[in-house]
Design a protein around this motif. Structure first.
Motif, short mmCIF file in Angstrom:
data_model
loop_
_atom_site.label_atom_id
_atom_site.label_comp_id
_atom_site.label_asym_id
_atom_site.label_seq_id
_atom_site.Cartn_x
_atom_site.Cartn_y
_atom_site.Cartn_z
N ILE A 188 7.70 -74.88 19.25
CA ILE A 188 7.81 -75.70 18.04
C ILE A 188 6.46 -76.29 17.66
CG2 ILE A 188 8.86 -77.77 17.05
CD1 ILE A 188 11.39 -77.06 18.72
N THR A 189 5.69 -76.76 18.65
CA THR A 189 4.38 -77.36 18.34
C THR A 189 3.36 -76.33 17.87
OG1 THR A 189 3.72 -77.25 20.66
CG2 THR A 189 4.68 -79.32 19.90
N GLU A 190 3.57 -75.06 18.18
CA GLU A 190 2.67 -74.00 17.71
C GLU A 190 2.86 -73.70 16.22
OE1 GLU A 190 2.65 -70.42 20.03
OE2 GLU A 190 2.64 -71.54 21.91
N ARG B 8 17.74 -75.06 21.13
CA ARG B 8 16.49 -75.08 20.36
C ARG B 8 15.40 -74.34 21.11
NH1 ARG B 8 15.82 -78.69 16.19
NH2 ARG B 8 13.61 -78.76 16.62
N ALA B 9 14.37 -73.94 20.40
CA ALA B 9 13.20 -73.33 21.03
C ALA B 9 12.51 -74.37 21.91
CB ALA B 9 12.25 -72.82 19.95
N ASP B 10 11.76 -73.88 22.88
CA ASP B 10 10.96 -74.79 23.72
C ASP B 10 10.03 -75.60 22.85
OD1 ASP B 10 10.53 -72.38 26.41
OD2 ASP B 10 12.11 -73.88 26.09
#
Length: 148
Positions: free
Chosen positions: A74-76, A68-70
């Protein structure tokens, strides 16, 4: 070890009784092997390919955090599922993303498209997204290779 499932307990017990007959059980395994070989020939894949595709499918089904992406990426994300619709991605299915920027990695595209076909034939529906990061300019050689 063999597992089975039935809608009712009686249906499950009937399956147990049926497959206790070694002849029937052997025939089922032979037919399953034959079907598997036909499927692999149909998509021009090897047994090693199938094992790799099953391994990757496990990461899709059971969410492999290392793929998965960091969390900061994801929070961005401030867009919801509807943000995918403009790219013809429903967001209803798991997304398998391949980022490619170099023609040297075009074999990954072929292999992942083949995996996608294999998964579909086995009943696993995913959205395959190929993200072309080539900035070559006017001539879109990598794009053309991906489309081929």
């Amino acid at each position: 070890m063999v597992f089975g499932i039935g809608e009712t307990r009686n249906t499950a017990l009937a399956l147990v009784e049926k497959y206790q007959d070694e002849g029937i059980a052997d025939r089922v395994f032979d037919l399953a092997w034959t079907q598997s070989q036909v499927l692999l020939r149909q998509i021009n894949a090897t047994e090693a390919n199938a094992q790799l595709y099953c391994h990757i499918a496990g990461s899709v089904i059971y969410g492999n955090a290392s793929l998965r992406a960091d969390s900061s990426v994801i929070t961005e994300n401030h867009r919801g599922q509807s943000g995918l619709w403009g790219y013809a991605i429903s967001g209803d299915l798991p997304i398998v993303l391949l980022r490619i920027a170099d023609q040297a990695n075009i074999e990954l595209v072929r292999q992942l498209v083949q995996a996608h076909v294999y998964w579909r034939l086995k009943g696993l529906a995913v959205d395959l997204v190929i993200w072309n990061e080539d900035h070559a300019g006017y001539r879109q050689i990598l794009h053309d290779q991906i489309m081929d």
